[in-house]
Design a protein around this motif. Structure first.
Motif, mmCIF file in Angstrom:
data_model
loop_
_atom_site.group_PDB
_atom_site.id
_atom_site.type_symbol
_atom_site.label_atom_id
_atom_site.label_comp_id
_atom_site.label_asym_id
_atom_site.label_seq_id
_atom_site.Cartn_x
_atom_site.Cartn_y
_atom_site.Cartn_z
ATOM 1 N N TRP A 150 44.372 -37.490 76.499
ATOM 2 C CA TRP A 150 42.913 -37.623 76.481
ATOM 3 C C TRP A 150 42.516 -38.774 77.398
ATOM 4 O O TRP A 150 43.127 -39.856 77.361
ATOM 5 N N TYR A 151 41.476 -38.516 78.204
ATOM 6 C CA TYR A 151 40.936 -39.516 79.114
ATOM 7 C C TYR A 151 39.429 -39.606 78.931
ATOM 8 O O TYR A 151 38.766 -38.629 78.613
ATOM 9 N N GLN A 152 38.913 -40.803 79.190
ATOM 10 C CA GLN A 152 37.472 -41.044 79.172
ATOM 11 C C GLN A 152 37.050 -41.458 80.574
ATOM 12 O O GLN A 152 37.694 -42.305 81.207
ATOM 13 N N GLN A 153 35.974 -40.844 81.058
ATOM 14 C CA GLN A 153 35.488 -41.195 82.395
ATOM 15 C C GLN A 153 34.005 -41.524 82.349
ATOM 16 O O GLN A 153 33.174 -40.640 82.109
ATOM 17 N N GLY A 154 33.676 -42.783 82.555
ATOM 18 C CA GLY A 154 32.281 -43.198 82.637
ATOM 19 C C GLY A 154 31.709 -42.864 84.002
ATOM 20 O O GLY A 154 32.452 -42.556 84.941
ATOM 21 N N PRO A 155 30.407 -42.943 84.162
ATOM 22 C CA PRO A 155 29.765 -42.609 85.441
ATOM 23 C C PRO A 155 30.315 -43.456 86.584
ATOM 24 O O PRO A 155 30.337 -44.689 86.497
ATOM 25 N N GLY A 156 30.767 -42.794 87.640
ATOM 26 C CA GLY A 156 31.289 -43.499 88.807
ATOM 27 C C GLY A 156 32.600 -44.221 88.589
ATOM 28 O O GLY A 156 33.024 -45.013 89.435
ATOM 29 N N GLN A 157 33.252 -43.954 87.472
ATOM 30 C CA GLN A 157 34.516 -44.638 87.145
ATOM 31 C C GLN A 157 35.699 -43.698 87.293
ATOM 32 O O GLN A 157 35.549 -42.479 87.329
ATOM 33 N N ASP A 158 36.895 -44.281 87.374
ATOM 34 C CA ASP A 158 38.087 -43.441 87.341
ATOM 35 C C ASP A 158 38.415 -43.116 85.883
ATOM 36 O O ASP A 158 38.000 -43.840 84.970
ATOM 37 N N PRO A 159 39.124 -42.042 85.639
ATOM 38 C CA PRO A 159 39.484 -41.684 84.255
ATOM 39 C C PRO A 159 40.351 -42.766 83.618
ATOM 40 O O PRO A 159 41.308 -43.246 84.226
ATOM 41 N N GLN A 160 40.011 -43.129 82.386
ATOM 42 C CA GLN A 160 40.772 -44.128 81.638
ATOM 43 C C GLN A 160 41.558 -43.442 80.528
ATOM 44 O O GLN A 160 40.999 -42.700 79.721
ATOM 45 N N PHE A 161 42.833 -43.730 80.478
ATOM 46 C CA PHE A 161 43.709 -43.117 79.492
ATOM 47 C C PHE A 161 43.367 -43.594 78.083
ATOM 48 O O PHE A 161 43.218 -44.802 77.840
ATOM 49 N N LEU A 162 43.277 -42.660 77.163
ATOM 50 C CA LEU A 162 43.001 -43.003 75.764
ATOM 51 C C LEU A 162 44.253 -42.876 74.902
ATOM 52 O O LEU A 162 44.662 -43.830 74.236
ATOM 53 N N ILE A 163 44.838 -41.685 74.889
ATOM 54 C CA ILE A 163 45.944 -41.431 73.980
ATOM 55 C C ILE A 163 46.673 -40.177 74.437
ATOM 56 O O ILE A 163 46.094 -39.337 75.126
ATOM 57 N N SER A 164 47.956 -40.062 74.055
ATOM 58 C CA SER A 164 48.719 -38.862 74.397
ATOM 59 C C SER A 164 49.605 -38.458 73.239
ATOM 60 O O SER A 164 49.929 -39.271 72.356
ATOM 61 N N PHE A 165 49.988 -37.191 73.257
ATOM 62 C CA PHE A 165 50.857 -36.619 72.244
ATOM 63 C C PHE A 165 51.960 -35.827 72.931
ATOM 64 O O PHE A 165 51.710 -35.064 73.871
ATOM 65 N N TYR A 166 53.175 -36.018 72.426
ATOM 66 C CA TYR A 166 54.306 -35.225 72.896
ATOM 67 C C TYR A 166 54.859 -34.469 71.702
ATOM 68 O O TYR A 166 55.221 -35.092 70.684
ATOM 69 N N GLU A 167 54.897 -33.165 71.805
ATOM 70 C CA GLU A 167 55.395 -32.325 70.707
ATOM 71 C C GLU A 167 54.743 -32.718 69.374
ATOM 72 O O GLU A 167 55.422 -32.901 68.360
#
Lengths: 113, 113
Positions: free
Chosen positions: A34-51
């Motif tokens: 999951w990523y969050q991207q504010g206006p004019g910003q690069d995507p910021q990593f939030l969290i990840s899941f493996y299996e």
């Protein structure tokens, strides 16, 4: 070819409300991000899941939580929404524990009023 | 057109010319790099990737160059077309370690007819 599916595409909530975003990864992909991207910003990593297990955590507020279910779909739960949470939220999936390209959905645009 | 040396946030290029987009990455342990293209209202779209055991990789109209000594990555687009107008991001990952992809600041490419 199947892509990452996100729902809803747009969501409008008021301050202090809760929101749930859904993500359906590409079949046979083992990792969801999951990523969050504010206006004019690069995507910021939030969290990840493996299996289906949480594998890494980024700048995710304590008010947010996420999980991956047995069918591999994932949900991002956001509570006590603030105006600053307004952003595009992207889900991505990949094979091979992230050593292959991440494929992104078209995102959910969350607007908090 | 070229965003020479350090990253520049915008690049204007004449249709038919070649484009060069530069990116500096931060983690010397990163060994996998990806270029993404993002159009307005859409999720990042995979363009090309390269692993640290290579210094050049070519795709269709695109070439990625990797200089590990100075932690620099570049994307070359040949014969730039109007459909190439978008924001371009480089991203880095570490094989077998973090389950996240870190994005650099994007470069907005505008193609002039």
């Amino acid at each position: 070819a199947a892509g990452v599916i996100q729902s809803p595409r747009h969501l409008i909530k008021e301050k202090r409300e809760t929101a749930t975003l859904k993500c359906y990864p590409i079949p046979r992909h083992d990792t969801v991000y999951w990523y969050q991207q504010g206006p004019g910003q690069d995507p910021q990593f939030l969290i990840s899941f493996y299996e289906k297990m949480q594998s890494d955590k980024g700048s995710i507020p304590d008010r947010f939580s996420a999980q991956q279910f047995s069918d591999y779909h994932s949900e991002l739960n956001m509570s006590s929404l603030e105006l600053g949470d307004s952003a595009l939220y992207f889900c991505a999936s990949s094979r091979d524990r992230g050593s292959s390209p991440l494929h992104f959905g078209n995102g959910t645009r969350l607007t908090v009023t | 057109g070229e965003s020479v040396g350090l990253h520049l946030p915008t690049l204007s290029v004449q249709e038919g010319d070649n484009s060069i987009i530069n990116c500096a990455y931060s983690n010397s342990a990163s060994d996998y790099f990806i270029w993404y293209k993002q159009e307005s209202g859409k999720g990042p779209q995979f363009i090309i990737d390269i692993r640290s055991n290579m210094d050049k990789r070519q795709g269709q109209r695109v070439t990625v160059l990797l200089n590990k000594t100075v932690k620099h990555l570049s994307l070359q687009i040949a014969a730039t077309q109007p459909g190439d107008s978008a924001v371009y991001f480089c991203a880095e990952n570490r094989h077998g370690g973090d389950y996240k992809l870190s994005f650099g600041a994007g470069t907005t490419v505008t193609v002039r007819a």
